[in-house]
Design an enzyme around this catalytic site. Structure first.
Site, PDB file in Angstrom:
ATOM      1  N   VAL A 129       0.929  -1.319   0.039  1.00  0.00           N
ATOM      2  CA  VAL A 129      -0.160  -0.013  -0.069  1.00  0.00           C
ATOM      3  C   VAL A 129       0.880   1.217  -0.169  1.00  0.00           C
ATOM      4  O   VAL A 129       1.798   1.407   0.776  1.00  0.00           O
ATOM      5  CB  VAL A 129      -0.949   0.124   1.320  1.00  0.00           C
ATOM      6  N   CYS A 216       8.154  -6.468  21.229  1.00  0.00           N
ATOM      7  CA  CYS A 216       8.731  -7.514  22.079  1.00  0.00           C
ATOM      8  C   CYS A 216       9.584  -6.685  23.059  1.00  0.00           C
ATOM      9  O   CYS A 216      10.952  -7.069  22.852  1.00  0.00           O
ATOM     10  CB  CYS A 216       9.156  -8.692  21.441  1.00  0.00           C
ATOM     11  N   ASP A 354       1.413  -4.764  15.855  1.00  0.00           N
ATOM     12  CA  ASP A 354       2.472  -3.587  16.358  1.00  0.00           C
ATOM     13  C   ASP A 354       2.121  -2.296  15.892  1.00  0.00           C
ATOM     14  O   ASP A 354       2.238  -1.338  16.346  1.00  0.00           O
ATOM     15  CB  ASP A 354       3.646  -4.037  15.648  1.00  0.00           C
ATOM     16  N   THR A 363       3.475  -7.604  21.061  1.00  0.00           N
ATOM     17  CA  THR A 363       4.053  -9.222  21.146  1.00  0.00           C
ATOM     18  C   THR A 363       2.911  -9.687  20.390  1.00  0.00           C
ATOM     19  O   THR A 363       1.793  -9.491  20.324  1.00  0.00           O
ATOM     20  CB  THR A 363       3.772  -9.308  22.566  1.00  0.00           C
ATOM     21  N   ALA A 364       3.385 -11.044  20.067  1.00  0.00           N
ATOM     22  CA  ALA A 364       2.582 -12.142  19.419  1.00  0.00           C
ATOM     23  C   ALA A 364       1.326 -12.703  20.527  1.00  0.00           C
ATOM     24  O   ALA A 364       0.368 -12.631  19.835  1.00  0.00           O
ATOM     25  CB  ALA A 364       3.281 -13.486  19.027  1.00  0.00           C
ATOM     26  N   ALA A 365       1.622 -12.490  21.731  1.00  0.00           N
ATOM     27  CA  ALA A 365       0.605 -12.995  22.764  1.00  0.00           C
ATOM     28  C   ALA A 365      -0.449 -11.761  22.619  1.00  0.00           C
ATOM     29  O   ALA A 365      -1.662 -12.089  22.730  1.00  0.00           O
ATOM     30  CB  ALA A 365       1.061 -12.933  23.920  1.00  0.00           C
ATOM     31  N   CYS A 397       5.281 -11.847  28.397  1.00  0.00           N
ATOM     32  CA  CYS A 397       6.542 -12.106  28.110  1.00  0.00           C
ATOM     33  C   CYS A 397       7.320 -13.029  28.874  1.00  0.00           C
ATOM     34  O   CYS A 397       7.456 -13.085  30.036  1.00  0.00           O
ATOM     35  CB  CYS A 397       7.200 -10.642  28.493  1.00  0.00           C
TER      36      CYS A 397
END
Length: 453
Positions: A129, A216, A354, A363-365, A397
């Site tokens: 984009v 992270c 993010d 974070t991925a969590a 974390c």
């Protein structure tokens, strides 16, 4: 099933070597799998059979997970994913690659295209984009394609601002003691070359923490702890001088853990300096310049771990979708409500991952917990209702303190600890928290991408 069985057997063998009883291991593993397969926000049982067109900008963890969930929730909807990036990267594993625990290929589970839903209703536009026109509900790609949407989910990720550091050259990561865990799997592997050499030879090691929100925030701490562990294993620890320089007033956002990390660093003989920002690097001379309120300081290093400042991608920063004022405007982060994750000025736009300008959540969590909330709220808006699902800022974390030991820290926007189960104390190091990080998180991540967890 075979994969899960191997993971289980590997973890059990590791547990037995560490002296854990089979009974306790089975109890813990059952709870862990329940945690990682069931940890998500409750979402309403709703869908929509209209031919709604949803554009997803970005094919990282949030974008792929969202696409797979939407494909199931909107059986007649059209979904367009826009992103050129290939292959897919399991970002939480880069710290393990950069410190010699994992090989590089373990963080590349496949191509983004292979992980997206299939079917005539799904279109993967492998372009980027170039501009947003939220007033007219359109985006334009860098190849000039104009794509209209009814609703849009922005999952564009983050941008690393290595150029902020004078003299920094990402192409030279791995050379002359220069490392950075963040850039890419290739550069994480190159970082291990620098860390491995340092772990054997020792010298002056400098570890940094940037002044901006970062992906992270525990990664610089994990990299430091794992480097120290490798130094002790490989003979380079004795006689070395270690420094952790944080650009902020601390090293971790929660006071108890901030003090814990600083004290543990000092137990390893490491000097900790706050409000000390990496300003420049002379790679050939192996010199780094730091700046403080008192002026600049130039040091000689044998290892320098660089954590770059981070910000929203340029296309977001320069668009009407970015925060226009306040603290989040500095990095050009996406302006979303921190609870509903709906854009504050464009109700047909949501953000996930993010790119969001929220107090926590890189974070991925966080992605795992927030994707179902975005899905729920998006479906509500499509159905003519107000979004009601609320995100509490959940962040997790697994703070690695050495190989085989970690702390599982889970907290919310208020920075209150919200542990998922009682038998793991977040303020205690444990082998089991290590197993979660090293063996259980990636399989769960893959389930998340598929929309199954």
């Amino acid at each position: 099933m075979k994969n899960n069985k191997k993971i289980f057997n590997d973890a059990m063998q590791s547990a037995e070597k560490a002296g854990m009883s089979r009974r306790n291991f089975l109890k813990g593993t059952a709870a862990a799998f329940a945690y990682f397969t069931g940890l998500e926000a409750a979402i309403a049982d709703q869908g929509n059979d209209s031919p709604t067109h949803i554009v997803i900008v970005g094919s990282g963890s949030a974008g792929i997970s969202m696409a797979n969930r939407l494909a199931e929730a909107l059986p007649n909807g059209k979904i367009t994913i826009i992103d050129r990036k290939e292959p897919h990267v399991y970002w939480p594993g880069l710290t393990l690659v950069a410190t010699g625990v994992w090989p590089k290929d373990k963080v590349i589970p496949g191509s983004n295209a292979s992980l997206l839903p299939k079917g005539d209703r799904i279109q993967f536009v492998q372009q980027m984009v170039a501009s947003f026109d939220p007033e007219n509900k359109q985006v334009t790609t860098d190849e000039g394609q104009v794509i209209s949407y009814d609703y849009m989910v922005v999952t564009a990720g983050i941008e690393y601002d290595y150029e902020y550091i004078e003299g920094m050259d990402v192409n030279r990561i791995g050379e002359k003691g220069l490392g950075s865990v963040y850039h890419s799997p290739d550069k994480a592997a190159d970082t291990w070359k620098a860390i491995e050499k340092f772990s054997k030879e020792g010298g002056n090691g400098y570890f940094t923490l940037s002044h901006t929100p970062i992906r992270c925030a525990g990664a610089p701490l994990k990299t430091t702890f794992l480097t120290i562990d490798q130094m002790k294993r490989n003979g380079g620890f004795e006689g070395s001088n270690l420094y952790f320089y944080s650009s902020t007033s601390g090293v971790f956002g929660l006071p108890w853990f901030n003090d814990f990390v600083i004290n543990r660093f000092k137990e390893h003989g490491m000097s900790v300096e706050l409000q000390t920002r990496l300003k420049a690097v002379d790679i050939d001379a192996q010199k780094a310049t730091f700046t403080t309120d008192l002026g600049d300081e130039t040091v000689d290093y044998d290892l320098l771990h660089v954590v770059p400042p981070m910000r929203a991608p340029k296309v977001i920063r320069e668009s009407a979708l970015a925060w226009q004022d306040g603290g989040f405007s500095t990095g050009g982060w996406l302006e979303v409500d921190q609870e509903t994750l709906q854009h504050r000025r464009y109700p047909e736009v949501f953000g996930c991952g993010d790119v969001n300008g929220t107090p926590l959540g890189k974070t991925a969590a966080t992605v795992k917990m927030s994707v179902p909330i975005v899905l729920n709220n998006l479906l509500s808006v499509i159905n003519g209702q107000e979004p009601t699902a609320k995100f509490n800022g959940y962040t997790s974390c697994p703070l690695i303190t050495e190989i085989g030991s970690a702390m599982l820290i889970e907290f919310d926007y208020n920075k209150d600890l919200i542990p998922t189960y009682s038998f793991i104390d977040p303020q205690q190091e444990s082998w089991f928290a290590w197993v979660m990080k090293e063996q259980l998180l990636k399989p769960t991540y893959m389930r998340m991408l598929a929309g199954k967890a």
